[in-house]
Design a protein around this motif. Structure first.
Motif, PDB file in Angstrom:
ATOM      1  N   LEU A  55       0.823  -1.211   0.000  1.00  0.00           N
ATOM      2  CA  LEU A  55       0.000   0.000   0.000  1.00  0.00           C
ATOM      3  C   LEU A  55       0.860   1.265   0.000  1.00  0.00           C
ATOM      4  CD1 LEU A  55      -2.728  -0.963   2.627  1.00  0.00           C
ATOM      5  CD2 LEU A  55      -2.881  -1.108   0.133  1.00  0.00           C
ATOM      6  N   SER A  56       0.355   2.301  -0.680  1.00  0.00           N
ATOM      7  CA  SER A  56       1.042   3.588  -0.704  1.00  0.00           C
ATOM      8  C   SER A  56       0.257   4.691  -0.002  1.00  0.00           C
ATOM      9  CB  SER A  56       1.323   4.020  -2.151  1.00  0.00           C
ATOM     10  OG  SER A  56       2.394   3.287  -2.695  1.00  0.00           O
ATOM     11  N   TYR A  57      -0.941   4.368   0.463  1.00  0.00           N
ATOM     12  CA  TYR A  57      -1.770   5.350   1.163  1.00  0.00           C
ATOM     13  C   TYR A  57      -2.787   4.579   1.996  1.00  0.00           C
ATOM     14  CZ  TYR A  57      -4.786   9.430   1.995  1.00  0.00           C
ATOM     15  OH  TYR A  57      -5.506  10.436   2.583  1.00  0.00           O
ATOM     16  N   GLU A  58      -3.039   5.078   3.201  1.00  0.00           N
ATOM     17  CA  GLU A  58      -4.085   4.473   4.031  1.00  0.00           C
ATOM     18  C   GLU A  58      -4.932   5.562   4.667  1.00  0.00           C
ATOM     19  OE1 GLU A  58      -3.297   0.909   6.392  1.00  0.00           O
ATOM     20  OE2 GLU A  58      -1.236   0.956   5.636  1.00  0.00           O
ATOM     21  N   ARG A  60      -4.637   5.330  16.012  1.00  0.00           N
ATOM     22  CA  ARG A  60      -3.740   6.480  16.062  1.00  0.00           C
ATOM     23  C   ARG A  60      -2.288   6.053  16.272  1.00  0.00           C
ATOM     24  NH1 ARG A  60      -6.948  10.975  19.800  1.00  0.00           N
ATOM     25  NH2 ARG A  60      -8.682  11.357  18.352  1.00  0.00           N
ATOM     26  N   LEU A  61      -2.075   5.128  17.196  1.00  0.00           N
ATOM     27  CA  LEU A  61      -0.712   4.701  17.499  1.00  0.00           C
ATOM     28  C   LEU A  61      -0.119   3.888  16.356  1.00  0.00           C
ATOM     29  CD1 LEU A  61      -0.918   3.811  21.306  1.00  0.00           C
ATOM     30  CD2 LEU A  61      -0.635   6.019  20.191  1.00  0.00           C
ATOM     31  N   THR A  62      -0.936   3.051  15.742  1.00  0.00           N
ATOM     32  CA  THR A  62      -0.457   2.282  14.595  1.00  0.00           C
ATOM     33  C   THR A  62      -0.062   3.214  13.452  1.00  0.00           C
ATOM     34  OG1 THR A  62      -1.872   0.402  15.192  1.00  0.00           O
ATOM     35  CG2 THR A  62      -1.033   0.466  12.937  1.00  0.00           C
ATOM     36  N   ALA A  63      -0.859   4.254  13.217  1.00  0.00           N
ATOM     37  CA  ALA A  63      -0.547   5.226  12.171  1.00  0.00           C
ATOM     38  C   ALA A  63       0.789   5.910  12.421  1.00  0.00           C
ATOM     39  CB  ALA A  63      -1.655   6.267  12.069  1.00  0.00           C
ATOM     40  N   SER A  64       1.174   6.033  13.699  1.00  0.00           N
ATOM     41  CA  SER A  64       2.438   6.694  14.034  1.00  0.00           C
ATOM     42  C   SER A  64       3.644   5.857  13.628  1.00  0.00           C
ATOM     43  CB  SER A  64       2.504   6.995  15.531  1.00  0.00           C
ATOM     44  OG  SER A  64       2.739   5.818  16.298  1.00  0.00           O
ATOM     45  N   GLY A  65       3.425   4.598  13.304  1.00  0.00           N
ATOM     46  CA  GLY A  65       4.517   3.730  12.898  1.00  0.00           C
ATOM     47  C   GLY A  65       4.550   3.461  11.406  1.00  0.00           C
ATOM     48  N   MET A  66       3.730   4.171  10.636  1.00  0.00           N
ATOM     49  CA  MET A  66       3.683   3.983   9.191  1.00  0.00           C
ATOM     50  C   MET A  66       4.603   4.969   8.493  1.00  0.00           C
ATOM     51  SD  MET A  66      -0.466   3.501   9.180  1.00  0.00           S
ATOM     52  CE  MET A  66      -0.690   3.925   7.468  1.00  0.00           C
ATOM     53  N   ASP A  67       5.122   4.583   7.314  1.00  0.00           N
ATOM     54  CA  ASP A  67       6.008   5.479   6.572  1.00  0.00           C
ATOM     55  C   ASP A  67       5.385   5.944   5.260  1.00  0.00           C
ATOM     56  OD1 ASP A  67       6.087   3.111   5.196  1.00  0.00           O
ATOM     57  OD2 ASP A  67       8.241   2.780   5.398  1.00  0.00           O
ATOM     58  N   ILE A  68       4.060   5.849   5.158  1.00  0.00           N
ATOM     59  CA  ILE A  68       3.319   6.354   4.010  1.00  0.00           C
ATOM     60  C   ILE A  68       2.261   7.329   4.518  1.00  0.00           C
ATOM     61  CG2 ILE A  68       3.697   4.298   2.574  1.00  0.00           C
ATOM     62  CD1 ILE A  68       0.869   3.370   3.384  1.00  0.00           C
ATOM     63  N   PRO A  69       1.713   8.159   3.655  1.00  0.00           N
ATOM     64  CA  PRO A  69       0.665   9.077   4.111  1.00  0.00           C
ATOM     65  C   PRO A  69      -0.537   8.327   4.679  1.00  0.00           C
ATOM     66  CG  PRO A  69       1.466   9.741   1.967  1.00  0.00           C
ATOM     67  CD  PRO A  69       2.057   8.399   2.241  1.00  0.00           C
ATOM     68  N   VAL A  70      -1.026   8.819   5.808  1.00  0.00           N
ATOM     69  CA  VAL A  70      -2.240   8.262   6.401  1.00  0.00           C
ATOM     70  C   VAL A  70      -3.199   9.420   6.633  1.00  0.00           C
ATOM     71  CG1 VAL A  70      -1.198   8.344   8.705  1.00  0.00           C
ATOM     72  CG2 VAL A  70      -3.246   6.970   8.328  1.00  0.00           C
ATOM     73  N   GLY A  71      -4.407   9.298   6.069  1.00  0.00           N
ATOM     74  CA  GLY A  71      -5.401  10.344   6.199  1.00  0.00           C
ATOM     75  C   GLY A  71      -6.361  10.050   7.329  1.00  0.00           C
ATOM     76  N   MET A  72      -6.524  11.016   8.224  1.00  0.00           N
ATOM     77  CA  MET A  72      -7.433  10.879   9.359  1.00  0.00           C
ATOM     78  C   MET A  72      -8.739  11.614   9.048  1.00  0.00           C
ATOM     79  SD  MET A  72      -5.738   9.091  11.522  1.00  0.00           S
ATOM     80  CE  MET A  72      -4.171   8.733  12.323  1.00  0.00           C
TER      81      MET A  72
END
Length: 344
Positions: free
Chosen positions: A152-155, A168-180
């Protein structure tokens, strides 16, 4: 006992080894990730268009759709960055209804999550193989993203999940853009709190391990409208809403301020044709105000081969949504070209 184990699922490492990403596709993903990152950090002035079915329900029709999308993407690649929506997890407000390919790789058959995990991994890899486009999915279940984190390139984190600590915490460990996304209430502070959490480092339990994250500077906001206490839609794509969000961003020490506008859901009242008009208004607001042009990085559009929606039945229409109604291909193609013209 009210909970029964159906299958013990394989570890992500095992499934990845069984269904690996070929080396040539790994190189494609690295380049795509860099290109997308450059948009969200402001190095590129391309405009992101996240577009695709409300829910990916059939591998062949989704791949046919993305192959058509690839042809358009190549023609507008100097102005737009197209990211196909291949959403394989579908949140349900009441818990009823089709929950996506993860749950039911075949909508006509009973849920099978082991088969579903395999099906969605194969689908995302096939999209890359056939088009060279890497896709977006929704992080509905934080622990399941480990099965897809190399494709994946975006979540996106949905309106019903954005207040959840694990997301929220899982998103902090991602290296791709994550939209909230903003929550269904439309509260922008909740959305920005989620971005703040995702941009900071954390230590927590993930998949049975004590993990540490470094924070995700590409975490950003998605406006999708909300509903008031009486269930009435409250759109938040208007100029005033975007300007207000810019003011709220300015009061926080967040990296790479950015917003993607979801032009369906509560912004359109699920009137799928309204997406065309809403995109036009967003582009006008963005071009009118230089500050908003820097802030608004893209739009999210729900679209499929055939417009509208249908119930699951024997008379299934190939390429038509079985969840929320979507734009058809002809309108989608015209809309993308229109966006490209306005991002000159």
């Amino acid at each position: 006992m009210s909970m029964k184990i159906n299958h013990e699922l394989p570890l992500p490492e095992i499934l990845k080894a069984e269904y690996p990403v070929p080396e040539k596709l790994k190189k494609i993903k690295v380049e795509r990730d860099r290109e997308i990152r450059d948009v969200f950090t402001g190095k590129s002035d391309k405009f992101v268009v996240l577009v695709g079915p409300c829910s990916a329900d059939n591998e062949d029709s989704v791949c046919e759709y993305v192959n058509r999308l690839k042809e358009v993407a190549d023609r507008v690649s100097d102005r737009l960055l197209i990211i196909p929506r291949v959403y394989t997890n579908k949140p349900r407000t009441t818990g009823d209804g089709y929950k996506g390919m993860l749950h039911q790789p075949d909508p006509d058959k009973a849920p099978d999550l082991l088969a579903g995990i395999i099906a969605i991994r194969k689908l995302h890899i096939r999209v890359m193989e056939e088009t060279g486009l890497t896709s977006a999915d929704e992080m509905l279940y934080p622990e399941n993203r480990s099965y897809l984190d190399d494709v994946l390139s975006y979540e996106a984190v949905g309106a019903r999940s954005v207040e959840n600590q694990q997301h929220r915490l899982t998103a902090s460990g991602m290296d791709i853009p994550v939209g909230m996304k903003n929550p269904t209430s439309g509260d922008l502070s909740v959305m920005l709190n989620s971005v703040t959490a995702a941009q900071h480092p954390h230590r927590f339990i993930y998949r049975g391990c004590d993990v540490r994250t470094s924070g995700n500077e590409l975490a950003h906001t998605i406006l999708r409208g909300g509903v008031d206490k009486y269930g009435k839609n409250i759109p938040n794509y208007h100029y005033e809403d975007l300007a207000r969000l810019a003011e709220m961003y300015a009061k926080r020490e967040l990296k790479n301020p950015a917003v993607v506008v979801d032009v369906n859901h509560s912004n359109s009242g699920k009137q799928f044709k309204e997406q065309i008009r809403i995109v036009s208004e967003v582009m006008h607001s963005r071009n009118y105000n230089p500050e908003l042009k820097r802030l608004v990085k893209g739009v999210m559009i729900e679209s499929y081969l055939v417009e509208g929606r249908q119930d699951i039945s024997e008379n299934h229409v190939y390429g038509q949504s079985i969840t929320d109604p979507c734009l058809g291909w002809e309108d989608t193609e015209k809309l993308i070209y229109s966006i490209a013209e306005r991002n000159a």
